[in-house]
Design a protein around this motif. Sequence first.
Motif, PDB file in Angstrom:
ATOM      1  N   ALA A  63       1.007  -1.045   0.490  1.00 13.70           N
ATOM      2  CA  ALA A  63      -0.059  -0.072  -0.108  1.00 13.70           C
ATOM      3  C   ALA A  63       0.950   1.276  -0.094  1.00 13.70           C
ATOM      4  O   ALA A  63       0.641   2.585  -0.372  1.00 13.70           O
ATOM      5  CB  ALA A  63      -0.872  -0.107   1.074  1.00 13.70           C
ATOM      6  N   PHE A  64       1.895   1.586   1.103  1.00 15.05           N
ATOM      7  CA  PHE A  64       2.584   2.341   0.936  1.00 15.05           C
ATOM      8  C   PHE A  64       3.630   2.404  -0.772  1.00 15.05           C
ATOM      9  O   PHE A  64       3.465   3.368  -0.483  1.00 15.05           O
ATOM     10  CB  PHE A  64       3.657   1.972   2.448  1.00 15.05           C
ATOM     11  N   CYS A  65       4.390   1.561  -0.914  1.00 18.71           N
ATOM     12  CA  CYS A  65       5.425   1.561  -2.016  1.00 18.71           C
ATOM     13  C   CYS A  65       4.725   1.298  -3.176  1.00 18.71           C
ATOM     14  O   CYS A  65       4.997   1.846  -4.523  1.00 18.71           O
ATOM     15  CB  CYS A  65       5.804   0.730  -2.034  1.00 18.71           C
ATOM     16  N   GLY A  66       3.441   1.238  -3.331  1.00 19.50           N
ATOM     17  CA  GLY A  66       1.984   1.248  -4.597  1.00 19.50           C
ATOM     18  C   GLY A  66       2.756   0.320  -5.609  1.00 19.50           C
ATOM     19  O   GLY A  66       2.945   0.164  -6.791  1.00 19.50           O
ATOM     20  N   CYS A  67       3.596  -0.954  -5.438  1.00 18.06           N
ATOM     21  CA  CYS A  67       3.994  -1.543  -5.805  1.00 18.06           C
ATOM     22  C   CYS A  67       4.331  -3.324  -5.323  1.00 18.06           C
ATOM     23  O   CYS A  67       4.254  -3.548  -4.559  1.00 18.06           O
ATOM     24  CB  CYS A  67       4.648  -1.753  -6.831  1.00 18.06           C
ATOM     25  N   PRO A  68       3.677  -4.415  -5.828  1.00 18.65           N
ATOM     26  CA  PRO A  68       3.941  -5.373  -5.094  1.00 18.65           C
ATOM     27  C   PRO A  68       4.852  -6.316  -4.771  1.00 18.65           C
ATOM     28  O   PRO A  68       6.208  -5.722  -4.746  1.00 18.65           O
ATOM     29  CB  PRO A  68       3.348  -6.963  -6.721  1.00 18.65           C
ATOM     30  N   ILE A  69       4.656  -7.022  -3.544  1.00 15.93           N
ATOM     31  CA  ILE A  69       5.974  -7.784  -2.603  1.00 15.93           C
ATOM     32  C   ILE A  69       5.921  -8.889  -2.887  1.00 15.93           C
ATOM     33  O   ILE A  69       4.554  -9.281  -2.594  1.00 15.93           O
ATOM     34  CB  ILE A  69       5.687  -7.582  -1.436  1.00 15.93           C
ATOM     35  N   LYS A  70       6.866  -9.693  -3.729  1.00 16.81           N
ATOM     36  CA  LYS A  70       6.758 -10.828  -3.886  1.00 16.81           C
ATOM     37  C   LYS A  70       7.711 -11.366  -3.273  1.00 16.81           C
ATOM     38  O   LYS A  70       9.255 -11.744  -2.983  1.00 16.81           O
ATOM     39  CB  LYS A  70       6.863 -11.521  -5.285  1.00 16.81           C
ATOM     40  N   ALA A  71       7.512 -12.498  -2.422  1.00 16.27           N
ATOM     41  CA  ALA A  71       7.806 -13.006  -1.216  1.00 16.27           C
ATOM     42  C   ALA A  71       8.501 -14.713  -1.379  1.00 16.27           C
ATOM     43  O   ALA A  71       7.403 -15.140  -1.954  1.00 16.27           O
ATOM     44  CB  ALA A  71       7.543 -12.485  -0.096  1.00 16.27           C
ATOM     45  N   SER A  72       9.508 -15.165  -1.210  1.00 11.66           N
ATOM     46  CA  SER A  72       9.820 -16.353  -2.149  1.00 11.66           C
ATOM     47  C   SER A  72      11.421 -17.281  -1.813  1.00 11.66           C
ATOM     48  O   SER A  72      12.275 -15.850  -1.445  1.00 11.66           O
ATOM     49  CB  SER A  72       9.204 -17.212  -3.210  1.00 11.66           C
ATOM     50  N   MET A  73      11.087 -17.942  -0.799  1.00 14.06           N
ATOM     51  CA  MET A  73      12.867 -18.611  -0.547  1.00 14.06           C
ATOM     52  C   MET A  73      13.465 -19.585  -1.940  1.00 14.06           C
ATOM     53  O   MET A  73      13.933 -20.185  -1.730  1.00 14.06           O
ATOM     54  CB  MET A  73      12.141 -19.707   1.113  1.00 14.06           C
ATOM     55  N   GLU A  74      12.365 -19.051  -2.776  1.00 16.60           N
ATOM     56  CA  GLU A  74      12.880 -20.083  -3.622  1.00 16.60           C
ATOM     57  C   GLU A  74      14.182 -18.982  -4.118  1.00 16.60           C
ATOM     58  O   GLU A  74      13.929 -18.116  -4.797  1.00 16.60           O
ATOM     59  CB  GLU A  74      11.741 -20.088  -4.889  1.00 16.60           C
ATOM     60  N   THR A  75      14.856 -20.137  -5.294  1.00 22.18           N
ATOM     61  CA  THR A  75      16.020 -19.612  -6.347  1.00 22.18           C
ATOM     62  C   THR A  75      16.498 -20.224  -7.091  1.00 22.18           C
ATOM     63  O   THR A  75      15.796 -21.846  -7.444  1.00 22.18           O
ATOM     64  CB  THR A  75      17.577 -20.050  -4.745  1.00 22.18           C
ATOM     65  N   VAL A  76      17.329 -19.911  -8.296  1.00 21.12           N
ATOM     66  CA  VAL A  76      17.772 -20.860  -9.328  1.00 21.12           C
ATOM     67  C   VAL A  76      18.829 -20.640  -8.455  1.00 21.12           C
ATOM     68  O   VAL A  76      19.752 -19.763  -8.680  1.00 21.12           O
ATOM     69  CB  VAL A  76      17.687 -20.126 -10.440  1.00 21.12           C
ATOM     70  N   ILE A  77      19.929 -21.529  -9.534  1.00 21.66           N
ATOM     71  CA  ILE A  77      21.681 -21.247  -8.611  1.00 21.66           C
ATOM     72  C   ILE A  77      21.993 -20.930 -10.056  1.00 21.66           C
ATOM     73  O   ILE A  77      21.541 -21.349 -11.728  1.00 21.66           O
ATOM     74  CB  ILE A  77      21.641 -23.189  -9.703  1.00 21.66           C
ATOM     75  N   VAL A  78      22.087 -20.062 -10.461  1.00 19.28           N
ATOM     76  CA  VAL A  78      23.195 -18.859 -11.828  1.00 19.28           C
ATOM     77  C   VAL A  78      23.914 -19.839 -12.855  1.00 19.28           C
ATOM     78  O   VAL A  78      24.076 -20.233 -13.650  1.00 19.28           O
ATOM     79  CB  VAL A  78      23.218 -17.202 -11.570  1.00 19.28           C
ATOM     80  N   CYS A  79      24.668 -20.201 -11.855  1.00 21.41           N
ATOM     81  CA  CYS A  79      26.151 -21.098 -12.242  1.00 21.41           C
ATOM     82  C   CYS A  79      26.807 -21.491 -11.427  1.00 21.41           C
ATOM     83  O   CYS A  79      26.623 -21.391 -10.143  1.00 21.41           O
ATOM     84  CB  CYS A  79      26.888 -20.031 -13.094  1.00 21.41           C
ATOM     85  N   ASN A  80      28.139 -22.297 -11.492  1.00 28.23           N
ATOM     86  CA  ASN A  80      28.883 -22.514 -10.741  1.00 28.23           C
ATOM     87  C   ASN A  80      30.016 -20.883 -10.614  1.00 28.23           C
ATOM     88  O   ASN A  80      30.769 -20.797 -11.521  1.00 28.23           O
ATOM     89  CB  ASN A  80      30.087 -23.326 -10.674  1.00 28.23           C
ATOM     90  N   SER A  81      30.792 -20.461  -9.002  1.00 27.12           N
ATOM     91  CA  SER A  81      31.405 -19.953  -8.831  1.00 27.12           C
ATOM     92  C   SER A  81      33.062 -20.104  -9.883  1.00 27.12           C
ATOM     93  O   SER A  81      33.262 -21.729  -9.705  1.00 27.12           O
ATOM     94  CB  SER A  81      31.847 -19.219  -7.575  1.00 27.12           C
ATOM     95  N   ASP A  82      34.231 -19.402  -9.276  1.00 32.46           N
ATOM     96  CA  ASP A  82      35.105 -20.198  -9.898  1.00 32.46           C
ATOM     97  C   ASP A  82      35.883 -21.467  -9.096  1.00 32.46           C
ATOM     98  O   ASP A  82      37.060 -21.773  -9.120  1.00 32.46           O
ATOM     99  CB  ASP A  82      36.193 -18.286 -10.293  1.00 32.46           C
ATOM    100  N   GLU A  83      35.673 -20.638  -7.785  1.00 27.95           N
ATOM    101  CA  GLU A  83      35.815 -21.698  -6.456  1.00 27.95           C
ATOM    102  C   GLU A  83      35.154 -22.776  -6.070  1.00 27.95           C
ATOM    103  O   GLU A  83      35.816 -23.620  -5.463  1.00 27.95           O
ATOM    104  CB  GLU A  83      36.127 -20.852  -5.361  1.00 27.95           C
TER     105      GLU A  83
END
Length: 229
Positions: free
Chosen positions: A104-124
Amino acid sequence: MSEYPQIFRVRQQLSRPVVEDIEAEVEAQLASLSLQDQIQPGQTVAITAGSRGIANIARIIKAIASHLKRLDAQPFIVPAMGSHGGGTAAGQQKIIESYGITEAFCGCPIKASMETVIVCNSDEGFPVFFDKHAYEADHVIVCGRVKPHTRFVGPIESGLMKMMLIGLGKHEGAKVYHRAINDFSFGQIVGSVAREVLSKCDVVAGVAIVENGHDETARIEAVRPADFE
């Protein structure tokens, strides 16, 4: 009995720069980046909201959303706080709402989730996690306070880089990165993960906040991704 050394009473006068007009400063800073050259009308933009008690954070987030709506974009807010809030979506949304960051205050949705994607593996060799809603957005704006870390010392401590690492990595990312500290320095992990996120997750800008010694908003700066580090 040994004598006490001389004791003096000292009063420290802390520097106190203050941003007087939060909304105007956010607008001016974002306008300086000419985001309309990258964000097209109708595109979605995720705005990060962390779990730290930052002065004026609801007003800052709202001002970011307002700027994006003026570009005819579709902003939404993503809680970005690692495993805080009990590691649950409801818990994380409750935290940001306690700071006044509401739909209501910010005038846009909040999308709360604990879901993630694995973007890649780091160099480590460890996986790089990223919030699913933010990953699916056309763009991401990272908002956070820049300050010394409470536990780690290095060239990069708390700020926009860490927000991309722990905040947007959610609970899964926080677990992996905290384990990785046994083998790599905090600075190496932050730099490695943040560079992968910047190259693969459509981060379009950052809004960096600095507070003065009285916990007031002293500086707000819109930052291009290439300048985060």
